[in-house]
Design a protein around this motif. Sequence first.
Motif, short mmCIF file in Angstrom:
data_model
loop_
_atom_site.label_atom_id
_atom_site.label_comp_id
_atom_site.label_asym_id
_atom_site.label_seq_id
_atom_site.Cartn_x
_atom_site.Cartn_y
_atom_site.Cartn_z
N UNK A 60 42.07 51.01 39.78
CA UNK A 60 43.30 51.06 38.98
C UNK A 60 44.29 50.01 39.48
N UNK A 61 44.50 49.95 40.80
CA UNK A 61 45.47 49.01 41.35
C UNK A 61 44.98 47.57 41.22
N UNK A 62 43.68 47.37 41.30
CA UNK A 62 43.15 46.01 41.12
C UNK A 62 43.38 45.55 39.68
N UNK A 63 43.17 46.44 38.72
CA UNK A 63 43.43 46.11 37.32
C UNK A 63 44.91 45.81 37.09
N UNK A 64 45.77 46.63 37.67
CA UNK A 64 47.21 46.42 37.52
C UNK A 64 47.62 45.09 38.13
N UNK A 65 47.11 44.79 39.32
CA UNK A 65 47.48 43.53 39.97
C UNK A 65 46.99 42.33 39.18
N UNK A 66 45.79 42.44 38.61
CA UNK A 66 45.26 41.35 37.79
C UNK A 66 46.14 41.10 36.58
N UNK A 67 46.54 42.19 35.90
CA UNK A 67 47.43 42.06 34.74
C UNK A 67 48.77 41.48 35.17
N UNK A 68 49.27 41.94 36.32
CA UNK A 68 50.55 41.45 36.84
C UNK A 68 50.51 39.95 37.09
N UNK A 69 49.47 39.50 37.79
CA UNK A 69 49.36 38.08 38.12
C UNK A 69 49.21 37.22 36.86
N UNK A 70 48.30 37.65 35.98
CA UNK A 70 48.07 36.87 34.75
C UNK A 70 49.31 36.91 33.85
N UNK A 71 49.95 38.08 33.76
CA UNK A 71 51.11 38.22 32.88
C UNK A 71 52.29 37.38 33.34
N UNK A 72 52.62 37.46 34.62
CA UNK A 72 53.79 36.74 35.12
C UNK A 72 53.54 35.24 35.23
#
Length: 342
Positions: A60-72
């Motif tokens: 879950x946290x890996x998915x969130x971090x991936x979205x965070x990095x790509x999004x920002x």
Amino acid sequence: MKIKVAHPLLFSWVFPNTQKSRFSQTTTMLLAEGNQSSGAMFTLLGFSEYADLQVPLFLVFLTIYTITALGNLGMIMIIRINPKLHTPMYFFLSHLSFVDFCYSTTVTPKLLENLVVEDRTISFTGCIMQFFLACICAVAETFMLAVMAYDRYVAVCNPLLYTAVMSQKLCASLVAGPYTWAIISSLTLTYFLLSLSFCGPNIINNFVCEHSVIVSVSCSDPYISQVLCFVIAIFNEVSSLGVILTTYVFIFIAVIKMPSAVGRQKAFSTCASHLTAITVFHGTVLFLYCVPNSKNSWLTVKVGSVFYTVIIPMLNPLIYSFRNRDVKESVQKLMNHSIQLC
């Protein structure tokens, strides 16, 4: 009396009534053994009490971090390459995205590591550095949201003077201010943390090195550090919210006075994304401040800490991309261009 607040920039453990006796009991030991802080090791318990959830939480946290990095990073790239977005509002938004990316990157990798390894220790230097960087990001985000509120105030209340008022020089100064104060605040708090001694089993009941949990495992008197954190946190929250609330009061009055319903709708739409981001960020902070001081509150503290260090940096680019027509159009054009190249 102890006053506990979970947010790293909000209040810490203040005015403990046992510190004098605790300090006197440990003085002799510290004089004999010396300050071992530089070689101290901390153990971040994180979510280790939920053994069966380690792998699901990691995913879950890996998915969130991936979205965070790509999004920002994607938001920064889109704003940079699209001339239509070279305006003060998107200039501030790009810096908010940068701060969110740095914030998440400071915290999440260590959280992910502790979910898959048995050794959950972190060195004294690593813990202090994590606090130092996270503190910079949190303070910078707090005041970056206030700067963006001022930008919306000028855009709505003085639209004809917007370009003249929000000059490049002023925009640069408004961005430099949060970064400068964030570094000063973080350096000050870190300096006083470095003056503490750590000589016992430094077990931190969290997944991140926050001010409150660091001083809680210290074997020297953290009174000055706690009071200083309290004062800085009060100033940050009150001043930033004061700016935000004041500007939006004037914005609301200006919008109500607009004769055109279309104009009112357009004005509200330009502020909707920013208001959502403010509500999420400060709402979480204020909620954590209201967490009662009890043994059962630590799970709430951890979940809240996850929200503002991991979840919010992911939400901000999503909020601005979903609710902003210019950003959505830029993303659409970029995707179409990529498809054509393929």
